[in-house]
Scaffold this motif. Structure first.
Motif, PDB file in Angstrom:
ATOM      1  N   SER A 163       0.658  -1.212   0.257  1.00 40.15           N
ATOM      2  CA  SER A 163      -0.026   0.066   0.058  1.00 40.15           C
ATOM      3  C   SER A 163       0.734   1.127  -0.138  1.00 40.15           C
ATOM      4  N   SER A 164       1.939   1.203   0.904  1.00 43.14           N
ATOM      5  CA  SER A 164       3.089   2.311   0.280  1.00 43.14           C
ATOM      6  C   SER A 164       4.330   1.651   1.057  1.00 43.14           C
TER       7      SER A 164
ATOM      8  N   GLN B 148       8.404   3.020   2.332  1.00 40.76           N
ATOM      9  CA  GLN B 148       9.094   4.259   2.955  1.00 40.76           C
ATOM     10  C   GLN B 148      10.388   3.780   2.721  1.00 40.76           C
TER      11      GLN B 148
ATOM     12  N   TYR C 108      14.268   4.864   4.187  1.00 46.48           N
ATOM     13  CA  TYR C 108      15.027   5.645   5.412  1.00 46.48           C
ATOM     14  C   TYR C 108      16.675   5.404   5.338  1.00 46.48           C
TER      15      TYR C 108
ATOM     16  N   LEU D 185      13.363   8.294   8.697  1.00 44.15           N
ATOM     17  CA  LEU D 185      12.383   8.419   7.624  1.00 44.15           C
ATOM     18  C   LEU D 185      13.070   9.633   6.494  1.00 44.15           C
TER      19      LEU D 185
ATOM     20  N   THR E  53       7.903   8.694   2.034  1.00 46.08           N
ATOM     21  CA  THR E  53       6.766   7.580   1.919  1.00 46.08           C
ATOM     22  C   THR E  53       6.242   8.068   0.643  1.00 46.08           C
TER      23      THR E  53
ATOM     24  N   VAL F 204       3.030   6.653  -1.822  1.00 45.17           N
ATOM     25  CA  VAL F 204       1.725   5.752  -1.649  1.00 45.17           C
ATOM     26  C   VAL F 204       1.165   5.488  -2.721  1.00 45.17           C
TER      27      VAL F 204
ATOM     28  N   SER G 158       4.433  -2.353   4.582  1.00 47.21           N
ATOM     29  CA  SER G 158       3.753  -3.237   4.895  1.00 47.21           C
ATOM     30  C   SER G 158       2.760  -3.738   3.682  1.00 47.21           C
TER      31      SER G 158
ATOM     32  N   SER H 193      -1.289  -3.933   8.956  1.00 48.08           N
ATOM     33  CA  SER H 193      -0.855  -2.556   8.737  1.00 48.08           C
ATOM     34  C   SER H 193       0.218  -2.193   9.600  1.00 48.08           C
ATOM     35  N   TYR H 194       0.400  -2.587  10.809  1.00 51.51           N
ATOM     36  CA  TYR H 194       1.357  -2.512  11.917  1.00 51.51           C
ATOM     37  C   TYR H 194       2.674  -3.092  11.713  1.00 51.51           C
TER      38      TYR H 194
ATOM     39  N   LEU I  86       5.918  -3.440   9.918  1.00 48.34           N
ATOM     40  CA  LEU I  86       6.646  -2.729   8.877  1.00 48.34           C
ATOM     41  C   LEU I  86       7.915  -3.828   8.581  1.00 48.34           C
TER      42      LEU I  86
ATOM     43  N   PHE J  80      11.413  -4.638   6.431  1.00 48.33           N
ATOM     44  CA  PHE J  80      12.434  -3.846   5.737  1.00 48.33           C
ATOM     45  C   PHE J  80      13.296  -4.755   4.962  1.00 48.33           C
TER      46      PHE J  80
END
Lengths: 113, 115
Positions: A30-31, A33, A35, A45, A48, A50, A92, A98-99, A101, A103
């Motif tokens: 969905s997105s 990020q 870093y 960060l 992001t 999207v 994610s 959704s919580y 993440l 890497f």
């Protein structure tokens, strides 16, 4: 198998050169990020992304999210020694909560003066 | 505006011991996530806490447990330490309700070495 594959793993370039690093997956996100992490510090960060096909610019850094939202790239123009660090992509996947993440392993960039 | 703070910065333990790591989130944040970063790897999600409850857990054994306090600070506990637990443990805070794009603010981590 890594959910997010980053390439190259290591990159050493001269100051002033351009570079692109990649973050690829078989899963849809969905997105995503990006870093940057410096030795002895936590990741910071940068951006992001999207929307599929989205392009974001942060000074000399250009980030792109693939149309299918499975991949992303980071392009640095005229690299400087201050760009040195570990670049991590994270996201994610749609099939996960959704919580959580996830890497990639990161691209370790060294910019030589 | 204080960012995410973690303590201690470094810790040396021996196999079989137990360890507690602490994290204070960024001011205004209510959600805390813990990650393990082995040398040369990206961070791996351990679990996330919100409203003093574990909201989601990654692929880590029950030896890893956590707690969140009413002031949103958090602890990570690891029992029966193994050599493979040597890593940088990162805490990240965020604000609940921002969905998938919630930006994570990381602390500088605790470097745990197991002898």
């Amino acid at each position: 198998t890594q959910l997010l594959e980053q390439s190259p793993q290591f990159l050493s370039i001269q100051e002033g050169e351009n570079l692109t690093v990649y973050c690829n997956s078989l899963s849809v996100f969905s997105s995503l990020q990006w870093y940057r992490q410096e030795p002895g510090e936590g990741p910071v960060l940068l951006v992001t992304v999207v929307t599929g096909g989205e392009v974001k610019k942060l000074k000399r850094l250009t980030f792109q999210f693939g149309d299918a939202r499975k991949d992303s790239s980071l392009h640095i123009t005229a690299a400087q020694p201050g760009d040195t660090g570990l670049y991590l992509c994270a996201g994610s996947p749609l099939w996960a909560g959704s919580y959580q993440l996830t890497f990639g392993k990161g691209t370790k960039l060294s910019v030589i003066p | 505006d204080a960012g995410v703070t973690q303590s201690p910065t470094h810790l040396i333990k021996t196999r079989g011991q137990q360890v507690t790591l602490r994290c204070s989130p960024k001011s205004g944040h209510d959600t805390v996530s813990w990650y393990q970063q082995a040398l040369g790897q990206g961070p791996q999600f351990i679990f996330q806490y919100y409203e003093e409850e574990e909201r989601q857990r990654g692929n880590f054994p029950d030896r890893f447990s956590g707690h969140q306090f009413p002031n949103y600070s958090s602890e990570l506990n690891v029992n029966a330490l193994l050599l493979g637990d040597s890593a940088l443990y990162l805490c990240a805070s965020s604000l609940f309700g921002q969905g998938d794009t919630q930006p994570q603010h990381f602390g500088d981590g605790t470097r745990l070495s197991i002898l």
